[in-house]
Design a protein around this motif. Structure first.
Motif, PDB file in Angstrom:
ATOM      1  N   GLN A 226       3.479 -20.103   9.092  1.00  0.00           N
ATOM      2  CA  GLN A 226       3.357 -18.996   8.154  1.00  0.00           C
ATOM      3  C   GLN A 226       4.715 -18.324   8.019  1.00  0.00           C
ATOM      4  OE1 GLN A 226       0.430 -15.790   9.106  1.00  0.00           O
ATOM      5  NE2 GLN A 226       2.156 -14.497   8.585  1.00  0.00           N
ATOM      6  N   ILE A 227       5.249 -18.274   6.796  1.00  0.00           N
ATOM      7  CA  ILE A 227       6.588 -17.703   6.635  1.00  0.00           C
ATOM      8  C   ILE A 227       6.607 -16.418   5.820  1.00  0.00           C
ATOM      9  CG2 ILE A 227       7.871 -19.839   7.015  1.00  0.00           C
ATOM     10  CD1 ILE A 227       8.092 -20.091   3.953  1.00  0.00           C
ATOM     11  N   GLY A 228       5.447 -15.974   5.390  1.00  0.00           N
ATOM     12  CA  GLY A 228       5.414 -14.700   4.662  1.00  0.00           C
ATOM     13  C   GLY A 228       3.984 -14.210   4.545  1.00  0.00           C
ATOM     14  N   THR A 229       3.828 -12.888   4.528  1.00  0.00           N
ATOM     15  CA  THR A 229       2.475 -12.341   4.341  1.00  0.00           C
ATOM     16  C   THR A 229       2.531 -11.117   3.447  1.00  0.00           C
ATOM     17  OG1 THR A 229       2.783 -11.136   6.419  1.00  0.00           O
ATOM     18  CG2 THR A 229       1.310 -13.024   6.462  1.00  0.00           C
ATOM     19  N   MET A 230       1.466 -10.918   2.706  1.00  0.00           N
ATOM     20  CA  MET A 230       1.301  -9.721   1.883  1.00  0.00           C
ATOM     21  C   MET A 230      -0.064  -9.146   2.208  1.00  0.00           C
ATOM     22  SD  MET A 230       2.434 -12.444  -0.149  1.00  0.00           S
ATOM     23  CE  MET A 230       4.093 -12.962  -0.521  1.00  0.00           C
ATOM     24  N   HIS A 231      -0.103  -7.838   2.321  1.00  0.00           N
ATOM     25  CA  HIS A 231      -1.367  -7.188   2.680  1.00  0.00           C
ATOM     26  C   HIS A 231      -1.666  -6.047   1.729  1.00  0.00           C
ATOM     27  CE1 HIS A 231      -0.645  -9.251   6.510  1.00  0.00           C
ATOM     28  NE2 HIS A 231       0.554  -8.695   6.512  1.00  0.00           N
ATOM     29  N   ASN A 232      -2.916  -5.945   1.334  1.00  0.00           N
ATOM     30  CA  ASN A 232      -3.367  -4.764   0.606  1.00  0.00           C
ATOM     31  C   ASN A 232      -4.173  -3.921   1.596  1.00  0.00           C
ATOM     32  OD1 ASN A 232      -4.590  -2.831  -1.035  1.00  0.00           O
ATOM     33  ND2 ASN A 232      -4.629  -4.221  -2.799  1.00  0.00           N
ATOM     34  N   TYR A 233      -3.712  -2.698   1.838  1.00  0.00           N
ATOM     35  CA  TYR A 233      -4.365  -1.843   2.844  1.00  0.00           C
ATOM     36  C   TYR A 233      -5.426  -0.936   2.232  1.00  0.00           C
ATOM     37  CZ  TYR A 233      -0.474  -2.989   6.015  1.00  0.00           C
ATOM     38  OH  TYR A 233       0.444  -3.629   6.815  1.00  0.00           O
ATOM     39  N   ARG A 234      -5.518  -0.980   0.898  1.00  0.00           N
ATOM     40  CA  ARG A 234      -6.343   0.020   0.211  1.00  0.00           C
ATOM     41  C   ARG A 234      -5.957   1.404   0.729  1.00  0.00           C
ATOM     42  NH1 ARG A 234     -12.340  -1.893  -1.475  1.00  0.00           N
ATOM     43  NH2 ARG A 234     -12.910  -1.122   0.582  1.00  0.00           N
ATOM     44  N   GLN A 235      -6.924   2.249   1.111  1.00  0.00           N
ATOM     45  CA  GLN A 235      -6.549   3.596   1.563  1.00  0.00           C
ATOM     46  C   GLN A 235      -6.701   3.762   3.082  1.00  0.00           C
ATOM     47  OE1 GLN A 235      -9.310   5.344  -1.283  1.00  0.00           O
ATOM     48  NE2 GLN A 235      -7.598   6.415  -2.264  1.00  0.00           N
ATOM     49  N   ASN A 236      -6.838   2.647   3.792  1.00  0.00           N
ATOM     50  CA  ASN A 236      -7.076   2.721   5.251  1.00  0.00           C
ATOM     51  C   ASN A 236      -6.031   3.543   5.987  1.00  0.00           C
ATOM     52  OD1 ASN A 236      -9.204   1.089   4.793  1.00  0.00           O
ATOM     53  ND2 ASN A 236      -8.327  -0.746   5.750  1.00  0.00           N
ATOM     54  N   PHE A 237      -4.774   3.178   5.787  1.00  0.00           N
ATOM     55  CA  PHE A 237      -3.714   3.893   6.501  1.00  0.00           C
ATOM     56  C   PHE A 237      -3.488   5.281   5.912  1.00  0.00           C
ATOM     57  CE2 PHE A 237      -2.782  -0.414   7.928  1.00  0.00           C
ATOM     58  CZ  PHE A 237      -2.403  -0.215   9.246  1.00  0.00           C
ATOM     59  N   ALA A 238      -3.648   5.411   4.599  1.00  0.00           N
ATOM     60  CA  ALA A 238      -3.433   6.713   3.945  1.00  0.00           C
ATOM     61  C   ALA A 238      -4.381   7.752   4.532  1.00  0.00           C
ATOM     62  CB  ALA A 238      -3.627   6.578   2.440  1.00  0.00           C
ATOM     63  N   LYS A 239      -5.596   7.318   4.818  1.00  0.00           N
ATOM     64  CA  LYS A 239      -6.566   8.253   5.404  1.00  0.00           C
ATOM     65  C   LYS A 239      -6.186   8.585   6.841  1.00  0.00           C
ATOM     66  CE  LYS A 239     -10.309   7.196   2.254  1.00  0.00           C
ATOM     67  NZ  LYS A 239     -11.352   6.211   1.936  1.00  0.00           N
ATOM     68  N   ALA A 240      -5.751   7.599   7.593  1.00  0.00           N
ATOM     69  CA  ALA A 240      -5.385   7.840   8.989  1.00  0.00           C
ATOM     70  C   ALA A 240      -4.130   8.702   9.111  1.00  0.00           C
ATOM     71  CB  ALA A 240      -5.186   6.506   9.705  1.00  0.00           C
ATOM     72  N   TYR A 241      -3.206   8.561   8.150  1.00  0.00           N
ATOM     73  CA  TYR A 241      -1.938   9.291   8.233  1.00  0.00           C
ATOM     74  C   TYR A 241      -1.838  10.411   7.191  1.00  0.00           C
ATOM     75  CZ  TYR A 241      -0.463   5.988  11.691  1.00  0.00           C
ATOM     76  OH  TYR A 241      -0.393   5.259  12.845  1.00  0.00           O
ATOM     77  N   ASN A 242      -2.943  10.674   6.538  1.00  0.00           N
ATOM     78  CA  ASN A 242      -3.026  11.740   5.545  1.00  0.00           C
ATOM     79  C   ASN A 242      -1.913  11.669   4.488  1.00  0.00           C
ATOM     80  OD1 ASN A 242      -4.192  13.986   4.353  1.00  0.00           O
ATOM     81  ND2 ASN A 242      -2.877  15.410   5.493  1.00  0.00           N
ATOM     82  N   ILE A 243      -1.856  10.528   3.804  1.00  0.00           N
ATOM     83  CA  ILE A 243      -0.862  10.385   2.736  1.00  0.00           C
ATOM     84  C   ILE A 243      -1.569  10.626   1.400  1.00  0.00           C
ATOM     85  CG2 ILE A 243       0.996   8.957   1.803  1.00  0.00           C
ATOM     86  CD1 ILE A 243       0.690   7.189   4.337  1.00  0.00           C
ATOM     87  N   GLN A 244      -1.392  11.846   0.882  1.00  0.00           N
ATOM     88  CA  GLN A 244      -2.081  12.245  -0.349  1.00  0.00           C
ATOM     89  C   GLN A 244      -1.075  12.611  -1.425  1.00  0.00           C
ATOM     90  OE1 GLN A 244      -5.419  14.876  -0.179  1.00  0.00           O
ATOM     91  NE2 GLN A 244      -5.580  14.715   2.055  1.00  0.00           N
ATOM     92  N   TYR A 245      -1.527  12.489  -2.662  1.00  0.00           N
ATOM     93  CA  TYR A 245      -0.677  12.926  -3.772  1.00  0.00           C
ATOM     94  C   TYR A 245      -1.527  13.742  -4.745  1.00  0.00           C
ATOM     95  CZ  TYR A 245      -2.871   9.398  -6.761  1.00  0.00           C
ATOM     96  OH  TYR A 245      -3.771   8.665  -7.488  1.00  0.00           O
ATOM     97  N   GLU A 246      -0.820  14.586  -5.503  1.00  0.00           N
ATOM     98  CA  GLU A 246      -1.513  15.390  -6.505  1.00  0.00           C
ATOM     99  C   GLU A 246      -1.557  14.616  -7.815  1.00  0.00           C
ATOM    100  OE1 GLU A 246      -0.250  19.506  -6.496  1.00  0.00           O
ATOM    101  OE2 GLU A 246      -0.995  19.741  -8.554  1.00  0.00           O
TER     102      GLU A 246
END
Ligand code: 5CA
Ligand code: ZN
Length: 481
Positions: A226-246
Motif C-alpha cells: 500500500q503506497i497511499g491512502t485517502m480517508h473521509n472522516y465525515r464529522q467524527n474528528f470535528a465532533k471530538a475536537y470541536n471544529i465548528q464554523y459559522e
C-alpha cells in the motif's frame, strides 16, 4: 548486448531488496534501533525528487504547508475513541523530562490528527475559511509489531506526507477525495507506477475514518504494497475536537474532514517495481543523475576523450539534464556495473573512435540497448531516449501488474493463485463481514477491499463462494507487505 534478467529479483526478492539498499547507497539499516534507518545521500536525493513533485502538486491544488510539533499531550490523543483504539498499542511515550515524571504524558506522533485538530478548532471560524487545506512532510513514529523492513515498514517513518482538509459539507469532502486521487494518479505517472485503488472493508478502515481507500502496487514476489491512502472522516474528528464554523445563515456546524497519506514506501515501490538483477532502474524524472558519461581513454590515442565527454555534458546540462562525467581511474566495466546498480537511466560511452568520428554511444539501463548517434544529435537523442525509458518502465510495470490480477469464482481457484504466481485475486463477495473475514482466513490473505469507485465493484449473477448468497461485489485479496 546484455539481456534483462529478473531471476533473483522475483525469486529472492527480500534478499535482492536488502542487498540493493546497501550497495546502491539508499539507507543503512545498521542503526542500533530496530525499524529506524539512516538515509544515505543517494537515497535521500531520490526521495527529495519525489517530494519536490509532491510539494508542487500541493501548491497546484491550494494546500498550504505547515509544521506541527512531534509531541502530542496524552489528553489530546485521547479525544477520539476509535482513533485511540487503533493506535494505543503503537505509540511511543515520553513520560519524563529530565528526572521528573511529566504531569501530562506525551506521545510521539504516529500521524497528526490529534496534534492538528485542536488547532483547527481555533483557526476555523466561518464558512469563508473553508475549504481549509494543509499538509506536512515529517517523521512519525509507530511501534510496528509486524516484521520491519527498510522504507516499507519502519518504526520511524521519516518522510511521512499527510494532507488534512476541512470542508463545509460531505459533498465538498468527496470532491477533495477526488482531487487526492487525481494528485495520486499524477504522482504515480511521474514515478511510472501503475496501481490499483480499493475501498477498504469496514474492519480495516483507518481508525476514526468513515471510509478509507488505498492504492496498491504489486511487488516482484507477488505481494502487494500500500503506497497511499485517502480517508473521509465525515464529522467524527470535528465532533471530538470541536471544529465548528459559522454558516452563511449564522448557524454553527461541524466541518467535514479528509486526509491523504503517503511515505517513503513510494521509493520502496519504485526500487522494487522497476528493478532487475543488475540493480535499480530509476525513472528519469527522479534520477539524481539522468545521464552518466563514461570516457574510455586508450593509451596510444591522440584525442582527448575527457574534454569531449565534458563538452557533451555541458551541452546536456544547458538543455536541463542532470549529468555526471565519471572520471575515476578504474576500468569502464566497473563503472558500468556501479551505475547500473544505482539505476542511472542512460549511459553515454565515448572512446577515441567516437571523438574522431564525432559520435557517441547511448546505452539504456532498462533494456541494455546500445545505439551510436551523431555528436550534434546527442541532446535530441537523449531527450527522446529518456522519454522512451520512462514509457517503457510504465508499460513493463503495467503488464506485470495486469498479469498479477486474477478473477476467480471459487475459493479453490483463489488458493491456487496464491500457490502459483500470487498477486491479487478478485472474487465475488456477498458483502457480509463474516464471509469476508472467513475468506481472509481460508486464503491466508488480506482483503484489500472492493474496486473503487464502488460502481466498478458491483456485480450480478455470481454467488458468494462461502455462503452461496447472491454476490454484490468483487472483493480483492492479496498477501500484503
Ligand atoms: N492519518 C492517515 C492519513 S495521513 C494515516 O496515517 N494513514 S495511514 O496509516 O494509512 O498511513 C498513510 C501511509 O503511510 C500508508 O498508506 C503507507 O504508505 C505509509 N505507512 C504507514 N505505515 C508505515 C510504516 N510503518 N512504514 C512506512 N510507511 C508507512
Ligand atoms: Zn457470503
Amino acid at each position: 548486448m546484455a539481456k534483462v534478467k529478473r531471476e533473483k529479483w522475483s525469486k529472492e526478492f527480500s534478499e535482492w531488496y536488502n542487498e540493493l539498499l546497501e550497495s546502491a547507497g539508499i539507507v543503512d539499516k545498521r542503526y542500533p534501533v530496530k525499524g529506524m534507518n539512516v538515509w544515505l545521500p543517494y537515497g535521500l536525493k531520490i526521495m527529495r525528487n519525489i517530494e519536490k513533485f509532491i510539494h508542487a502538486e500541493m501548491a497546484r491544488t491550494g494546500h498550504e504547508e505547515v509544521l506541527f510539533p512531534a509531541l502530542i499531550p496524552e489528553t489530546e490523543f485521547q479525544k477520539e475513541a476509535e482513533h485511540i483504539k487503533g493506535f494505543e498499542d503503537e505509540v511511543y511515550w515520553v513520560t519524563h523530562a529530565g528526572l521528573d515524571p511529566l504531569d501530562v504524558r506525551l506521545i510521539l506522533r504516529p500521524t497528526s490528527e490529534t496534534a492538528m485538530y485542536s488547532m483547527f478548532s481555533l483557526w476555523i471560524r466561518s464558512h469563508a475559511d473553508l475549504p481549509f487545506k494543509v499538509y506536512q512532510i515529517v517523521n512519525v513514529y509507530r511501534y510496528e509489531t509486524k516484521h520491519t523492513r527498510p522504507l516499507i515498514r519502519v518504526r520511524e517513518i521519516s518522510r511521512f506526507f499527510e494532507a488534512h482538509t476541512a470542508h463545509e459539507s460531505y459533498e465538498d469532502a468527496e470532491r477533495q477525495i477526488k482531487e487526492d486521487l487525481e494528485i495520486f494518479d499524477r504522482l504515480a505517472k511521474f514515478l511510472a507506477l501503475p496501481y490499483i485503488i480499493s475501498k477498504r472493508p469496514e474492519w480495516d478502515k483507518f481508525p476514526g475514518a468513515y471510509y478509507s481507500i488505498g492504492a496498491e502496487v504489486v511487488m516482484p514476489d507477488g505481494r502487494t504494497l500500500q503506497i497511499g491512502t485517502m480517508h473521509n472522516y465525515r464529522q467524527n474528528f470535528a465532533k471530538a475536537y470541536n471544529i465548528q464554523y459559522e454558516t452563511e445563515t449564522g448557524d454553527h456546524e461541524f466541518v467535514h474532514q479528509t486526509t491523504f497519506g503517503m511515505s517513503e514506501r513510494l521509493l520502496a515501490a519504485v526500487i522494487a517495481v522497476h528493478g532487475d538483477d543488475n540493480g535499480m532502474v530509476l525513472p528519469p524524472t527522479i534520477a539524481p543523475i539522468q545521464v552518466v558519461i563514461v570516457p574510455i581513454p586508450k593509451k596510444e590515442a591522440k584525442v582527448d576523450v575527457f574534454a569531449y565527454a565534458h563538452e557533451i555534458a555541458e551541452e546536456l546540462r544547458e538543455a536541463g539534464f542532470r549529468v555526471h562525467v565519471d572520471e575515476r581511474d578504474i576500468r569502464p566495466g566497473r563503472k558500468y556495473y556501479d551505475w547500473e546498480l544505482k539505476g542511472v537511466p542512460l549511459r553515454i560511452e565515448v572512446g577515441p573512435r567516437d571523438v574522431e568520428g564525432r559520435k557517441a554511444v547511448l546505452a539504456r539501463r532498462d533494456t541494455f540497448e546500445k545505439v551510436t548517434v551523431e555528436r550534434d544529435k546527442v541532446v535530441e537523442e537523449v531527450r527522446k531516449t529518456l522519454d522512451a525509458i520512462h514509457e517503457n518502465l510504465y508499460q513493463r510495470a503495467k503488464e506485470f501488474l495486469e498479469s498479477h490480477i486474477k478473477r476467480v469464482d471459487t475459493i479453490e481457484e483463489a488458493k491456487a493463485v496464491f500457490e502459483d504466481r500470487r498477486g491479487i485475486v478478485e472474487i465475488p463477495w456477498c458483502g457480509e463481514e463474516e464471509c469476508g473475514l472467513k475468506m481472509e482466513e481460508e486464503l491466508d490473505a488480506k482483503m484489500l477491499g472492493i474496486p473503487y469507485p464502488e460502481e466498478r465493484a458491483r456485480i450480478e449473477g455470481k454467488k458468494c463462494p462461502l455462503c452461496g448468497r447472491e454476490a454484490k461485489f468483487i472483493a480483492r485479496f492479496a498477501r500484503t507487505y
